[in-house]
Each structure stands twice: as structure tokens, then as C-alpha cells.
Design a protein around this motif. Structure first.
Motif, PDB file in Angstrom:
ATOM      1  N   TYR A   2       0.834  -1.203   0.000  1.00 35.66           N
ATOM      2  CA  TYR A   2       0.000   0.000   0.000  1.00 35.66           C
ATOM      3  C   TYR A   2       0.870   1.255   0.000  1.00 35.66           C
ATOM      4  CZ  TYR A   2      -3.576   3.376   1.396  1.00 35.66           C
ATOM      5  OH  TYR A   2      -4.412   4.455   1.451  1.00 35.66           O
ATOM      6  N   GLU A  26      -1.459  -1.018  -4.163  1.00 33.54           N
ATOM      7  CA  GLU A  26      -2.643  -0.208  -3.961  1.00 33.54           C
ATOM      8  C   GLU A  26      -2.168   1.206  -3.660  1.00 33.54           C
ATOM      9  OE1 GLU A  26      -5.059  -1.132  -0.568  1.00 33.54           O
ATOM     10  OE2 GLU A  26      -6.375   0.551  -0.982  1.00 33.54           O
ATOM     11  N   GLU A  46     -11.094   6.292  -8.013  1.00 35.11           N
ATOM     12  CA  GLU A  46     -11.264   6.413  -6.574  1.00 35.11           C
ATOM     13  C   GLU A  46      -9.958   6.377  -5.795  1.00 35.11           C
ATOM     14  OE1 GLU A  46     -13.833   3.303  -5.259  1.00 35.11           O
ATOM     15  OE2 GLU A  46     -12.346   1.755  -5.574  1.00 35.11           O
ATOM     16  N   GLU A  60      -4.353   9.189   9.052  1.00 39.51           N
ATOM     17  CA  GLU A  60      -4.863   8.002   9.749  1.00 39.51           C
ATOM     18  C   GLU A  60      -6.059   7.432   8.985  1.00 39.51           C
ATOM     19  OE1 GLU A  60      -4.352   7.502  13.720  1.00 39.51           O
ATOM     20  OE2 GLU A  60      -4.902   5.494  13.038  1.00 39.51           O
ATOM     21  N   GLY A  61      -6.959   8.335   8.561  1.00 43.96           N
ATOM     22  CA  GLY A  61      -8.175   7.930   7.859  1.00 43.96           C
ATOM     23  C   GLY A  61      -7.909   7.288   6.507  1.00 43.96           C
ATOM     24  N   VAL A  62      -6.826   7.670   5.839  1.00 42.44           N
ATOM     25  CA  VAL A  62      -6.551   7.048   4.543  1.00 42.44           C
ATOM     26  C   VAL A  62      -5.621   5.842   4.687  1.00 42.44           C
ATOM     27  CG1 VAL A  62      -7.009   9.136   3.217  1.00 42.44           C
ATOM     28  CG2 VAL A  62      -4.662   8.635   3.919  1.00 42.44           C
ATOM     29  N   GLY A  63      -5.438   5.394   5.932  1.00 40.40           N
ATOM     30  CA  GLY A  63      -4.740   4.119   6.120  1.00 40.40           C
ATOM     31  C   GLY A  63      -3.232   4.213   6.267  1.00 40.40           C
ATOM     32  N   ALA A  64      -2.738   5.335   6.812  1.00 42.50           N
ATOM     33  CA  ALA A  64      -1.285   5.495   6.955  1.00 42.50           C
ATOM     34  C   ALA A  64      -0.669   4.383   7.815  1.00 42.50           C
ATOM     35  CB  ALA A  64      -0.951   6.860   7.548  1.00 42.50           C
ATOM     36  N   ARG A  66      -1.177   1.282   7.698  1.00 45.97           N
ATOM     37  CA  ARG A  66      -0.838   0.049   6.969  1.00 45.97           C
ATOM     38  C   ARG A  66      -0.007   0.334   5.718  1.00 45.97           C
ATOM     39  NH1 ARG A  66      -4.187  -1.168   2.577  1.00 45.97           N
ATOM     40  NH2 ARG A  66      -5.762   0.423   2.241  1.00 45.97           N
TER      41      ARG A  66
ATOM     42  N   ARG B  49     -10.264   3.294   3.869  1.00 42.44           N
ATOM     43  CA  ARG B  49      -8.882   3.123   3.426  1.00 42.44           C
ATOM     44  C   ARG B  49      -7.952   2.632   4.519  1.00 42.44           C
ATOM     45  NH1 ARG B  49      -8.265   5.714  -1.829  1.00 42.44           N
ATOM     46  NH2 ARG B  49     -10.320   6.624  -2.135  1.00 42.44           N
ATOM     47  N   SER B  50      -8.424   2.678   5.752  1.00 37.67           N
ATOM     48  CA  SER B  50      -7.553   2.228   6.833  1.00 37.67           C
ATOM     49  C   SER B  50      -7.385   0.709   6.829  1.00 37.67           C
ATOM     50  CB  SER B  50      -8.112   2.690   8.179  1.00 37.67           C
ATOM     51  OG  SER B  50      -9.465   2.322   8.292  1.00 37.67           O
ATOM     52  N   ILE B  51      -8.200   0.009   6.050  1.00 35.18           N
ATOM     53  CA  ILE B  51      -7.997  -1.439   5.922  1.00 35.18           C
ATOM     54  C   ILE B  51      -7.906  -1.798   4.442  1.00 35.18           C
ATOM     55  CG2 ILE B  51      -9.099  -2.095   8.112  1.00 35.18           C
ATOM     56  CD1 ILE B  51     -11.639  -2.624   6.690  1.00 35.18           C
ATOM     57  N   PRO B  52      -7.265  -2.947   4.139  1.00 33.93           N
ATOM     58  CA  PRO B  52      -7.101  -3.326   2.733  1.00 33.93           C
ATOM     59  C   PRO B  52      -8.456  -3.526   2.049  1.00 33.93           C
ATOM     60  CG  PRO B  52      -5.681  -4.663   4.137  1.00 33.93           C
ATOM     61  CD  PRO B  52      -6.575  -3.874   5.042  1.00 33.93           C
ATOM     62  N   LEU B  53      -8.452  -3.271   0.755  1.00 34.96           N
ATOM     63  CA  LEU B  53      -9.690  -3.341  -0.020  1.00 34.96           C
ATOM     64  C   LEU B  53     -10.310  -4.731   0.031  1.00 34.96           C
ATOM     65  CD1 LEU B  53     -11.540  -1.777  -1.901  1.00 34.96           C
ATOM     66  CD2 LEU B  53     -10.072  -2.423  -3.811  1.00 34.96           C
ATOM     67  N   ALA B  89     -15.439  -1.871  -2.465  1.00 35.79           N
ATOM     68  CA  ALA B  89     -14.825  -0.725  -3.127  1.00 35.79           C
ATOM     69  C   ALA B  89     -14.624   0.393  -2.114  1.00 35.79           C
ATOM     70  CB  ALA B  89     -15.706  -0.242  -4.282  1.00 35.79           C
ATOM     71  N   ARG B  90     -13.849   1.385  -2.512  1.00 36.19           N
ATOM     72  CA  ARG B  90     -13.632   2.526  -1.636  1.00 36.19           C
ATOM     73  C   ARG B  90     -14.816   3.481  -1.684  1.00 36.19           C
ATOM     74  NH1 ARG B  90     -10.065   0.416   1.564  1.00 36.19           N
ATOM     75  NH2 ARG B  90      -8.075  -0.054   0.592  1.00 36.19           N
ATOM     76  N   GLN B  91     -15.468   3.502  -2.829  1.00 33.17           N
ATOM     77  CA  GLN B  91     -16.545   4.463  -3.010  1.00 33.17           C
ATOM     78  C   GLN B  91     -17.638   3.823  -3.855  1.00 33.17           C
ATOM     79  OE1 GLN B  91     -15.864   7.722  -5.517  1.00 33.17           O
ATOM     80  NE2 GLN B  91     -17.316   9.001  -4.427  1.00 33.17           N
ATOM     81  N   HIS B  94     -18.426   5.125  -7.552  1.00 31.88           N
ATOM     82  CA  HIS B  94     -17.406   4.741  -8.517  1.00 31.88           C
ATOM     83  C   HIS B  94     -17.563   3.272  -8.905  1.00 31.88           C
ATOM     84  CE1 HIS B  94     -13.588   5.535 -10.469  1.00 31.88           C
ATOM     85  NE2 HIS B  94     -13.283   4.296 -10.176  1.00 31.88           N
ATOM     86  N   HIS B 133     -21.250  10.630 -13.814  1.00 36.32           N
ATOM     87  CA  HIS B 133     -20.172   9.889 -14.469  1.00 36.32           C
ATOM     88  C   HIS B 133     -20.583   8.702 -15.321  1.00 36.32           C
ATOM     89  CE1 HIS B 133     -17.943  12.072 -11.282  1.00 36.32           C
ATOM     90  NE2 HIS B 133     -17.058  12.168 -12.235  1.00 36.32           N
TER      91      HIS B 133
END
Lengths: 227, 151, 136
Positions: A2, A26, A46, A60-64, A66, B49-53, B89-91, B94, B133
Motif C-alpha cells: 500500500y 494499492e 477512486e 490516519e483515515g486514509v490508512g497510513a 498500513r 482506506r484504513s484497511i485493505p480493499l 470498493a472505496r466508493q 465509482h 459519471h
């Protein structure tokens, strides 16, 4: 793996395009300007997030936590410096690459132990690719018009290049070895630099020199792909 | 059959467990039957996003399965047999547009709620994104809110 | 003491005026000359137009011989950049940095800057005021 890229300017965008094509990566791109972020999202989807990449709560919210690699490439050295230190000291991200825009800030970045300092996206890519040990030779970015590419390869035991100073190697015409990464860190080589087993080199080469150079550095023979 | 149905060969409906989304499924099933079109259903699990997709999200997966089951049931009551897909998905917006493009659908049918969080009608993030979109037709199905004042 | 202050907002101007009155040698930096209007007439220190993140400006402001550096400009990141420069590149002994984001203030405090967060201080003060005795 990531990766978080902070900064969606030309360098960040260029990186995103490259990274997008690599499997098993990712990527999240963080862009501070809302209008720029939405323009990027139209193209990259996305992976683009609008926010302040120097802010701890946001990262933190965007996964820093991991992330294995953070790349700070905004046009603002203050933001890059802060982001890099937040990444390293707060989130303990193992690898951080930072862009320095004003060369006069370079000494400070170094002194603060901010990992890598580069100014262009292809150099950043070279450093990212250099962290992929599974490849001995990775074509990075075809510098199409000039017929050049940036490659990284690891010096193998028993190869022609092992144990030799660069000046004693007969390199193919046009090959420029720009960085040698040793266990002690990266250095800009000169003729007296000796290549050791396990060192990683990053070079700019004419496309047709690929195989010859690989043969010298890794010991693999061009006609003998299976060995 | 209205002429506008003639171009529709494949329809996608995102299902999020809301009554509005089930109404969209009913409309889509009815349309699919008349136009002899394919119907696809998806439920999108938004992964932070704090965890893998691809993180295993047991609770969300179970809930998603249940939503899709009910949607499939509704479709079959209208004579259309269909199997839904779960997507992480993240969103959501999308993912819906992507799925539509990948499946080459020519209509996405969305059920939306009558939603006035701050005294002003709001479309919601997903319909907003899809309307902006999606290359396919987008149909919005909105019924009156149950407690909407009559004029 | 020789003090360089980056940022001539309300805090920077007020601090500059006070330090000058206490007989310190003060230089104030701001990117906007109009900001100097906030300095009281009795301020007898130096004012320089320029950015505190710019090495040339810092040197011109006397950073090489300064005892103290205070960064109270508007951006957290610029304050941190200038402060780390003052500390690491120019060896200024006392460096005080305003960082609005409490988390960033905490981190860079740990990394060696004397940071303070007006956000955090403001929350504390407001909270204490709410529960102070003597309300009507």
C-alpha cells in the motif's frame, strides 16, 4: 503493498500513472486542492482523495498505519518536510520518499533524516522500483524520445561487475550509472566506486544496452533466459 | 411498450437495503421483462482506506447477501431470475459506474429516498456520482416520502 | 537576547513589542509589509519583508547570531520548516513554534521543537471557563 502519494501535481500524477500499472500495488493519492482533486478523480478514479496530507488525523483515515511507502511530492517544501516526518515518526511507515523543490532546503531534509530526496518523478520511480527485490532488472520508464530508460538491477555474485571499480568496467556505450545503493545507503558513484554483491545500481541506459548490462551485472546471459 | 425501452438490453441496479432500492429493483425487473433485457444487481460494500480493499468483512458480507437475496426475490416475483454480486470498493458511486461499464449495461436504475437532512432536498452521494459519471442511461425512481405533507 | 520572530500577526506583533520593551534585540519577518501596522509605535526593532522559510531572509534577519527564534506565521507547515531550519541549520538554541493542529504540535514537540497549539490551549480555556464557579 500500500502506497500513499501526497501531492497530485505533475509529479504525483505521473507517479500515479506509473504505479497504477504495477500489479499488487494499492495507491492513494492525496490532493489538497478540491478542484485539482476532482479533476484527477475524473481520470484516475477512486484512488484520489481530497485532503491535507500533512494532517495526522487525515492520514490516519486514509490508512497510513498500513502503508509501506509514503511519497511526499507537493510543490510546498514545508508540507513535504512535515508529511515525511509525520509518516516516519508518527505512523512508522518503513519507507518515505520526499521531494525537495528548493535545492537550498536539501541540506535540512538530509539532516532531519528524511529518507530520500528527489526532484523528478522518474527518479522517484527509480527509487520505488529499487525496493522491489524480486526483479533484477526492471524497465522503469521509457524515455521514449531519447531511446533511453531508467533501470535498476542488483549486483550478483560471480558476475563480471562484482568486485570491480566502475572505471575498470567496459560499460556499453551511453550507459550512465547514476545511483549505487549499498547496505550503508545510496551514493552517487564515481570511477573509483567498487560494486559489491547485493549492491543495487540505478542507471540510465540506451534501450539496446539492456541485455549487455544485465549480463555484466547479474551474470545472466542474454541467450540463456532459463538458467 | 414505450419506445424508450427499445434501446435497453442490459440494466444494472445497485441494492443498498433501502426500500427505495427494492422499488428500483421492481421497476427494473418489470422493464427487463418487457424489453427482454438482462438484469444485474450489485451491492457495494464501502471499505475504509484504513484497511485493505479485500479485507474479509464478515458482518458486511452477510448483510449484503441478505439485501441481495431480498432483491433477487423481488425480481423473481416479477418473473425475472437474477443473481446479484457483492463488490468491495472505496466508493460506492465509482464502483457502480465501473460495474456498469464493465458489463456494458445501457441503463442504471437507482431508487432514491426522499431526503431532506437540512430542510433542503439532497440527492445523496451515490446518485450524484452516477448521474455525473455514468455513460449509460440513468433512471431515478423516487416515491413520495411516507410522511410527506400533501399539498 | 537576539530574537527573530517570523510572522507579524496579532501574536507576532504583540510579542515583538513586548520583547523590545524588555530590551531584547528583535527582528520581525513577514511576507506582507502591511502586517507591520500591528506593531506599536514604540517598537524599536527591525522589520523585514520576506519569508521565514527562505534562507536568505533568515540570514538577513540575523539568524546566525540569534539566541531565539519564534515562528508564529499562519501556516503550521511553514512554521515547522522555518523552526527546524533555525534549530538544525543555524544552531539557534531556543526555538518556539506555533502549530495549530494539536497532534502535529505534539509530534514536533517530541522531535525537539518547543511547540504550542493555540487550538489545544483554547479548548482548555473554554472548557475551564464553562465549569468555573460563579456563573449566573
Amino acid at each position: 503493498m500500500y502506497i500513499i502519494v501526497v501531492g497530485g501535481g505533475n509529479v504525483g500524477y505521473g507517479l500515479a500513472l506509473e504505479l497504477q500499472q504495477l500489479p499488487d500495488y494499492e495507491v492513494t493519492i492525496v490532493e489538497l486542492s478540491g478542484s485539482r482533486a476532482s479533476a484527477l478523480r475524473d481520470e484516475l478514479g477512486e484512488m484520489v482523495v481530497h485532503g491535507d496530507g500533512s494532517e495526522i488525523a487525515f492520514l490516519e483515515g486514509v490508512g497510513a498505519r498500513r502503508a509501506e511507502l509514503l511519497i511526499a511530492v507537493t510543490a510546498d517544501d514545508g508540507a513535504n518536510l512535515v508529511t515525511a516526518q509525520v509518516a516516519r515518526h508518527w505512523f512508522k511507515i518503513p519507507r518515505v520518499i520526499t521531494r525537495v523543490n528548493d535545492p537550498r532546503n536539501e541540506a535540512l531534509f538530509r539532516k532531519l533524516g528524511v529518507d530520500s530526496i528527489v526532484s523528478a518523478s522518474d527518479a522517484v520511480m527509480a527509487q520505488i522500483e529499487a525496493t522491489m527485490p524480486e526483479h533484477t532488472l526492471v524497465p522503469l520508464m521509457a524515455l521514449e524520445s531519447a531511446g533511453l530508460r531508467v533501470v535498476s538491477m542488483r549486483v550478483q555474485a560471480g558476475s563480471t561487475a562484482e568486485g570491480k571499480a566502475l572505471r575498470d568496467l567496459t560499460l556499453p556505450t551511453g550507459v550512465l550509472i547514476t545511483i549505487v545503493i549499498t547496505p550503508d545507503g545510496a551514493l552517487a558513484p564515481d570511477g573509483s566506486t567498487v560494486l559489491r554483491h547485493g549492491d543495487e545500481i540505478i542507471a540510465v541506459i540506451p534501450r539496446e544496452a539492456d541485455e549487455t548490462l544485465r549480463a555484466m551485472v547479474t551474470g545472466a546471459h542474454p541467450d540463456d533466459g532459463r538458467s | 411498450m414505450p419506445q424508450s425501452f427499445s434501446g435497453v438490453h442490459s440494466i444494472l441496479v445497485p441494492v443498498d437495503g433501502s426500500e427505495a432500492s427494492y422499488r428500483a429493483v421492481a421497476v427494473a425487473a418489470e422493464t427487463a421483462k418487457r424489453a427482454k433485457a438482462h438484469l444485474h444487481l450489485i451491492h457495494v460494500i464501502e471499505v475504509p482506506r484504513s484497511i485493505p480493499l479485500d479485507a474479509p468483512l464478515e458482518g458486511e458480507l452477510q448483510r449484503g447477501e441478505a439485501y441481495l437475496e431480498r432483491a433477487e426475490q423481488i425480481a423473481s416475483e416479477h418473473g425475472v431470475s437474477v443473481e446479484g454480486d457483492l463488490v468491495q470498493a472505496r466508493q460506492a458511486g465509482h464502483a457502480v459506474v465501473d460495474e456498469g461499464v464493465e458489463r456494458g449495461v445501457d441503463a442504471i436504475i437507482l431508487g432514491i429516498d426522499y431526503h431532506r437532512p437540512f430542510g433542503r432536498f439532497e440527492l445523496g452521494r451515490l446518485p450524484q456520482y452516477v448521474l455525473e459519471h455514468s455513460p449509460a442511461q440513468v433512471w431515478l425512481i423516487r416515491y413520495p416520502a411516507p410522511d410527506a405533507p400533501r399539498r | 537576547m537576539r530574537v527573530v520572530i517570523m510572522g507579524c500577526g496579532r501574536v507576532g506583533a504583540g510579542l515583538a513589542t513586548r520583547l523590545a520593551a524588555e530590551q531584547h534585540h528583535v527582528t520581525v519577518l513577514d511576507t506582507d509589509a502591511f502586517a507591520f501596522r500591528r506593531l506599536l509605535p514604540e517598537f524599536d526593532g527591525r522589520r523585514l519583508v520576506g519569508s521565514g522559510t527562505d534562507d536568505r531572509m533568515l540570514v538577513q534577519a540575523g539568524i546566525e547570531t540569534a539566541d531565539m527564534f519564534v515562528a508564529v506565521a499562519s501556516g503550521d507547515n511553514r512554521n515547522i520548516l522555518a523552526s527546524q531550519k533555525a534549530q538544525s541549520m543555524y544552531g539557534v538554541k531556543v526555538v518556539v513554534t506555533r502549530v495549530k493542529d494539536p497532534l502535529r504540535a505534539e509530534l514536533f514537540g517530541r522531535l525537539g521543537l518547543r511547540t504550542f497549539s493555540p487550538t489545544k490551549v483554547g479548548i482548555e480555556l473554554a472548557h475551564d471557563a464553562l465549569f468555573a464557579p460563579g456563573g449566573r
